[in-house]
Design an enzyme around this catalytic site. Structure first.
Site, PDB file in Angstrom:
ATOM      1  N   GLU A   1       0.873  -1.278  -0.219  1.00  0.00           N
ATOM      2  CA  GLU A   1      -0.128  -0.161  -0.344  1.00  0.00           C
ATOM      3  C   GLU A   1       1.023   1.123  -0.273  1.00  0.00           C
ATOM      4  O   GLU A   1       1.936   1.404   0.436  1.00  0.00           O
ATOM      5  CB  GLU A   1      -1.040   0.100   1.399  1.00  0.00           C
ATOM      6  CG  GLU A   1      -1.866  -0.574   1.175  1.00  0.00           C
ATOM      7  CD  GLU A   1      -3.161  -0.023   0.078  1.00  0.00           C
ATOM      8  OE1 GLU A   1      -3.217   1.384   0.114  1.00  0.00           O
ATOM      9  OE2 GLU A   1      -4.691   0.284   0.399  1.00  0.00           O
TER      10      GLU A   1
ATOM     11  N   ASP B   1      -4.981   5.259   6.411  1.00  0.00           N
ATOM     12  CA  ASP B   1      -5.110   6.450   6.220  1.00  0.00           C
ATOM     13  C   ASP B   1      -6.571   5.900   7.247  1.00  0.00           C
ATOM     14  O   ASP B   1      -6.131   5.277   8.154  1.00  0.00           O
ATOM     15  CB  ASP B   1      -6.009   7.161   4.994  1.00  0.00           C
ATOM     16  CG  ASP B   1      -6.385   8.321   5.829  1.00  0.00           C
ATOM     17  OD1 ASP B   1      -5.886   9.078   6.312  1.00  0.00           O
ATOM     18  OD2 ASP B   1      -8.002   9.517   5.619  1.00  0.00           O
TER      19      ASP B   1
ATOM     20  N   LYS C   1      -0.528   7.195   7.922  1.00  0.00           N
ATOM     21  CA  LYS C   1      -1.378   8.292   8.837  1.00  0.00           C
ATOM     22  C   LYS C   1      -2.063   8.069   9.884  1.00  0.00           C
ATOM     23  O   LYS C   1      -3.419   7.580   9.629  1.00  0.00           O
ATOM     24  CB  LYS C   1      -2.297   8.811   8.096  1.00  0.00           C
ATOM     25  CG  LYS C   1      -2.691  10.029   8.086  1.00  0.00           C
ATOM     26  CD  LYS C   1      -3.409  10.667   6.629  1.00  0.00           C
ATOM     27  CE  LYS C   1      -2.890  11.418   6.015  1.00  0.00           C
ATOM     28  NZ  LYS C   1      -3.335  12.083   5.213  1.00  0.00           N
TER      29      LYS C   1
ATOM     30  N   PHE D   1      -2.603  16.131   3.635  1.00  0.00           N
ATOM     31  CA  PHE D   1      -2.864  15.834   3.176  1.00  0.00           C
ATOM     32  C   PHE D   1      -0.847  16.151   2.034  1.00  0.00           C
ATOM     33  O   PHE D   1      -0.316  16.671   1.942  1.00  0.00           O
ATOM     34  CB  PHE D   1      -3.321  16.452   2.101  1.00  0.00           C
ATOM     35  CG  PHE D   1      -3.840  15.844   0.795  1.00  0.00           C
ATOM     36  CD1 PHE D   1      -5.097  14.327   1.405  1.00  0.00           C
ATOM     37  CD2 PHE D   1      -3.646  15.952  -0.908  1.00  0.00           C
ATOM     38  CE1 PHE D   1      -5.528  13.630   0.320  1.00  0.00           C
ATOM     39  CE2 PHE D   1      -4.481  15.586  -1.570  1.00  0.00           C
ATOM     40  CZ  PHE D   1      -4.839  13.988  -1.155  1.00  0.00           C
TER      41      PHE D   1
ATOM     42  N   ARG E   1       0.786  12.550  -8.970  1.00  0.00           N
ATOM     43  CA  ARG E   1       1.923  11.457  -8.635  1.00  0.00           C
ATOM     44  C   ARG E   1       3.315  10.789  -9.006  1.00  0.00           C
ATOM     45  O   ARG E   1       4.065  10.203  -8.725  1.00  0.00           O
ATOM     46  CB  ARG E   1       1.319   9.914  -9.810  1.00  0.00           C
ATOM     47  CG  ARG E   1      -0.469   9.713  -9.182  1.00  0.00           C
ATOM     48  CD  ARG E   1      -1.015   8.621  -9.642  1.00  0.00           C
ATOM     49  NE  ARG E   1      -2.765   8.536 -10.215  1.00  0.00           N
ATOM     50  CZ  ARG E   1      -2.379   7.830  -9.163  1.00  0.00           C
ATOM     51  NH1 ARG E   1      -2.888   8.175  -7.528  1.00  0.00           N
ATOM     52  NH2 ARG E   1      -3.944   7.971  -8.845  1.00  0.00           N
TER      53      ARG E   1
HETATM   54  P1  IMP Z   1      -8.131   4.825   3.621  1.00  0.00           P
HETATM   55  O1  IMP Z   1      -7.033   4.239   4.768  1.00  0.00           O
HETATM   56  O2  IMP Z   1      -9.302   3.623   3.158  1.00  0.00           O
HETATM   57  O3  IMP Z   1      -9.111   5.573   4.490  1.00  0.00           O
HETATM   58  O4  IMP Z   1      -7.521   5.388   2.371  1.00  0.00           O
HETATM   59  C1  IMP Z   1      -6.573   5.019   1.786  1.00  0.00           C
HETATM   60  C2  IMP Z   1      -6.413   5.447   0.804  1.00  0.00           C
HETATM   61  O5  IMP Z   1      -6.298   6.704   1.049  1.00  0.00           O
HETATM   62  C3  IMP Z   1      -4.417   5.914   0.362  1.00  0.00           C
HETATM   63  O6  IMP Z   1      -4.969   4.882  -0.518  1.00  0.00           O
HETATM   64  C4  IMP Z   1      -4.325   6.948  -0.883  1.00  0.00           C
HETATM   65  O7  IMP Z   1      -5.266   6.657  -1.883  1.00  0.00           O
HETATM   66  C5  IMP Z   1      -6.007   8.371  -0.229  1.00  0.00           C
HETATM   67  N1  IMP Z   1      -5.445   8.883   0.689  1.00  0.00           N
HETATM   68  C6  IMP Z   1      -5.160   8.761   2.248  1.00  0.00           C
HETATM   69  N2  IMP Z   1      -4.040   9.757   2.406  1.00  0.00           N
HETATM   70  C7  IMP Z   1      -3.863  10.305   1.687  1.00  0.00           C
HETATM   71  C8  IMP Z   1      -3.109  11.481   1.371  1.00  0.00           C
HETATM   72  O8  IMP Z   1      -2.506  11.861   2.153  1.00  0.00           O
HETATM   73  N3  IMP Z   1      -2.468  11.933   0.386  1.00  0.00           N
HETATM   74  C9  IMP Z   1      -3.199  11.150  -0.999  1.00  0.00           C
HETATM   75  N4  IMP Z   1      -3.860  10.164  -1.134  1.00  0.00           N
HETATM   76  C10 IMP Z   1      -4.052   9.879   0.493  1.00  0.00           C
HETATM   77 MG    MG Z   2      -5.803   8.051  -4.183  1.00  0.00          MG
END
Ligand code: IMP
Ligand code: MG
Length: 195
Positions: free
Chosen positions: A107, A111, A139, A160, A173
């Site tokens: 990954e 987040d 994060k 972010f 990217r």
């Molecule tokens: P989560 O853990 O389900 O909240 O989602 C994770 C996804 O959110 C990652 O794979 C990214 O696509 C996106 N994401 C979370 N934080 C960031 C960031 O700081 N920058 C860019 N994408 C992020």
């Molecule tokens: Mg994304």
């Protein structure tokens, strides 16, 4: 104030650099050594969820010196409800069965953990021999569901981030480092992050 992105340099809207190319490379090399050591005698199957993790996967696998294979999944969210449940629709599945294989999910960033939590249960149902998680960025302050992380690059604050595969609205990217995006870029009408 409208922020025009056309024609501008990809680094123009970066507030600060969090991890330089060199710092990332050093950490990725370390992770590659750990994985090579832990999976010695096995052939790990590295699974990546498109698209954020492709840069990390590409670099990481070149730092692993045992045989491995890779595959990709692509997901799309069901809309606003996915923000609370993490339920996603698979739009590209793996090409091969993972039954009895040593799966390592790669990954870019974890987040809330909701998306990955959903994917983990999807993958576990296919009965791999083992299932581990490797993420470049963690994060953790925003975590909603607990995810066991086996390999981690860096802890990051609640800002972010873009670059090294991470996007904002499909851009940034291609930055070779990880940077903090200027707030005015995403406060300008576009919907907030695809969390
Ligand atoms: P989560 O853990 O389900 O909240 O989602 C994770 C996804 O959110 C990652 O794979 C990214 O696509 C996106 N994401 C979370 N934080 C960031 C960031 O700081 N920058 C860019 N994408 C992020
Ligand atoms: Mg994304």
């Amino acid at each position: 104030m409208a922020v025009s992105l056309h024609g501008s340099s990809v680094s123009d809207n970066i507030e600060s650099v969090l991890f330089t190319e060199e710092e990332i490379q050093e950490r990725v090399s370390f992770l590659g050594k750990e994985i090579s050591r832990d999976y010695k005698g096995k052939t790990p199957f590295l699974i990546n969820v498109l698209k954020g993790g492709v840069v990390f996967l590409s670099n990481l696998m070149m730092n692993i010196d045992i045989h491995l294979s890779i595959d990709f999944m692509a997901i799309s969210s069901y809309g606003p409800s996915s923000e609370t449940t993490g339920a996603v629709k698979l739009i590209k599945d793996l090409e091969e069965s993972i039954e009895g294989r040593d799966v390592l999910v790669i990954e870019d960033i974890i987040d809330t953990g909701l998306t990955l939590n959903y994917l983990i249960s999807n993958l576990k149902a296919r009965q791999p021999a083992s299932l581990k998680i490797c993420t470049l960025l963690d994060k953790s302050v925003r975590r909603i569901v607990n995810i066991p992380i086996d390999y981690k690059g860096f802890d990051v604050p609640d800002v972010f981030l873009v670059g090294y595969g991470l996007d904002y609205d499909q851009r940034y990217r291609n930055l070779p480092y990880i940077g903090v995006l200027k707030k005015e870029v995403y406060l300008d009408g576009e919907p907030m992050i695809d969390y």
